[in-house]
Structures are given as structure tokens and as C-alpha cells.
Enzyme design. Structure first.
Site, mmCIF file in Angstrom:
data_model
loop_
_atom_site.group_PDB
_atom_site.id
_atom_site.type_symbol
_atom_site.label_atom_id
_atom_site.label_comp_id
_atom_site.label_asym_id
_atom_site.label_seq_id
_atom_site.Cartn_x
_atom_site.Cartn_y
_atom_site.Cartn_z
ATOM 1 N N ILE A 125 0.950 -1.075 -0.096
ATOM 2 C CA ILE A 125 0.009 0.004 -0.038
ATOM 3 C C ILE A 125 0.898 1.232 -0.064
ATOM 4 O O ILE A 125 1.864 1.146 0.591
ATOM 5 C CB ILE A 125 -0.844 0.033 1.265
ATOM 6 C CG1 ILE A 125 -1.922 1.342 1.306
ATOM 7 C CG2 ILE A 125 -0.204 -0.231 2.576
ATOM 8 C CD1 ILE A 125 -3.091 1.148 2.325
ATOM 9 N N CYS A 126 0.025 2.221 -0.702
ATOM 10 C CA CYS A 126 1.007 3.698 -0.526
ATOM 11 C C CYS A 126 2.245 3.469 -1.410
ATOM 12 O O CYS A 126 2.044 3.390 -2.579
ATOM 13 C CB CYS A 126 1.199 4.124 0.881
ATOM 14 S SG CYS A 126 1.606 5.796 1.062
ATOM 15 N N ALA A 127 3.118 3.854 -0.738
ATOM 16 C CA ALA A 127 4.674 4.102 -1.593
ATOM 17 C C ALA A 127 5.250 2.640 -1.509
ATOM 18 O O ALA A 127 6.020 2.475 -2.571
ATOM 19 C CB ALA A 127 5.714 4.879 -0.611
ATOM 20 N N ALA A 173 -2.820 -0.675 -3.018
ATOM 21 C CA ALA A 173 -3.736 0.148 -2.412
ATOM 22 C C ALA A 173 -3.076 1.441 -2.493
ATOM 23 O O ALA A 173 -1.686 1.549 -2.554
ATOM 24 C CB ALA A 173 -4.299 -0.002 -0.984
#
Length: 213
Positions: A125-127, A173
Site C-alpha cells: 500500500i501507498c509508497a 492500494a
């Protein structure tokens, strides 16, 4: 007591219902600088759903400090786990420098490649999709999402910009706001779709969606 009531009331690290057994083993890897909610929300949801979740520190200490200064005691040190071959799912929270610290751990990178090669599930998720999975080639030829701006690392990946993207055995995500949706999706993938839907109701997630909160 109804299942929904137990879903709401049970905050222990045990399965939420006597009829729900531990169905899958999940490793969530933590490094200093991880984004708090991106790690803890999926851990919470997966454990409520009856999964065996092992929080694993890739740092020298089992106490890992989040991006916002919250100290979390991991269940295990990476080097103390002899093999990750029993993983049904490996999860990478985002945050910076958390994602970079994950990628700097060569043992973790190899474990992820092994998981990918044997057809195991991986989620980030994210980075983390861009900072960890993309450089390892795990996202090559796949659709994926990440925190806006990090998609520049998606050289061989179709960036969707969606909240959550599933392509085969890889789930990505986009950021902190996707943490709960990410967790419910992973729980459903591990064979607990009915439980995931009940959790959405018991945790008031669906009501928040309907009210626009």
C-alpha cells in the site's frame, strides 16, 4: 450474541467467533517510518477475521517506530523466522522512509521474490508498491496503484490510480485512506468473504460510506 455483535465487541487478538478458525498465515513487515494506519488497520481487520497475523520487524529491534512516532512491538524479528515458505500472504505497509527501509532489507526482498515465484499472495500500500515491488519486477505486466507521484516507478506497470487494485495474486492500494478497504479485500481473498462483509457492518464501515464520511 449475534456474529455482528461479536465482531463489534471482540478486540482480542483471537478469532472473533468460535466457528471461525485461523485460516491463513499472514506476515506484515514493519520498518521504522511505516505509515501507522496502513499497517495497523489491515492487521486489525485480518485478526478480527480469524487470520494468523505475524508482525515482523526488519529492523535490529522488535520495537518499530512509525512515521508519526508510535512505537509498535512486533511479534518477531525477521532473522528469527527460519522460513517464510508458509506465508499465505505477505503485506507491506507504506510510508516514508518506511517503504525505503523495507526495500533496503535484502532478506525481505528475497523472501518477496520467493513468494512471487511460488505463486503466493503479496500486498502493498501507498509508497510500497512503487518503492519495493516495482524495482523487484513483481509488478511487471500488471495493473497496480500507489500513492500519487510514486507511479513514476511503474515503468512496466499499468497505473490505475484506484483505491485498491487486484491483479492476480498481487494487491495494491493507494494510501492511508484506503487502509480499511485494503484490509477487507485481503481478508476476502483469504477465504473469509462473508466475514469481511460482516466486519464492514460491525465496524460501521458501510455506514460511513453511505453517509459520505
Amino acid at each position: 450474541m449475534t456474529l455482528n455483535s461479536q465482531l463489534f465487541c471482540n478486540f482480542a487478538n483471537e478469532p472473533i467467533h468460535s466457528n471461525i478458525r485461523t485460516m491463513a498465515k499472514v506476515y506484515v513487515f514493519l520498518a521504522d517510518g511505516f505509515e501507522d494506519i496502513e499497517a495497523l488497520a489491515p492487521i486489525d481487520i485480518l485478526r478480527r477475521g480469524g487470520m494468523e497475523v505475524i508482525t515482523t520487524s526488519v529492523m535490529p529491534s522488535d520495537v518499530v517506530v512509525s512515521a508519526h512516532g508510535v512505537s509498535v512491538l512486533a511479534d518477531a524479528l525477521f532473522d528469527d523466522i527460519p522460513t517464510f515458505d508458509d506465508a499465505d500472504l505477505m503485506v507491506l505497509p507504506g510510508g516514508m522512509p518506511g517503504a525505503a527501509n523495507l526495500f533496503a532489507h535484502k532478506g525481505l526482498c528475497q523472501a518477496l521474490l520467493n513468494q512471487h515465484e511460488r505463486g503466493g499472495r503479496i500486498a502493498a500500500i501507498c509508497a510500497a508498491p512503487a518503492v519495493v515491488l516495482a524495482p523487484l519486477g513483481i509488478l511487471d505486466g500488471k495493473r497496480a496503484t500507489c500513492y500519487p507521484g510514486f507511479e513514476q516507478a511503474f515503468v512496466n506497470t499499468d497505473y490505475t490510480a484506484n483505491l485498491v487494485t487486484v491483479d492476480g495474486l498481487v494487491t495494491t492500494a493507494c494510501g492511508p485512506g484506503a487502509a480499511m478497504a485494503f484490509g477487507y479485500e485481503l481478508l476476502a481473498q483469504l477465504g473469509a468473504g462473508t466475514t469481511a462483509e460482516a466486519l464492514k457492518e460491525g465496524m460501521m464501515y458501510n455506514k460511513c460510506l453511505k453517509s459520505g464520511v
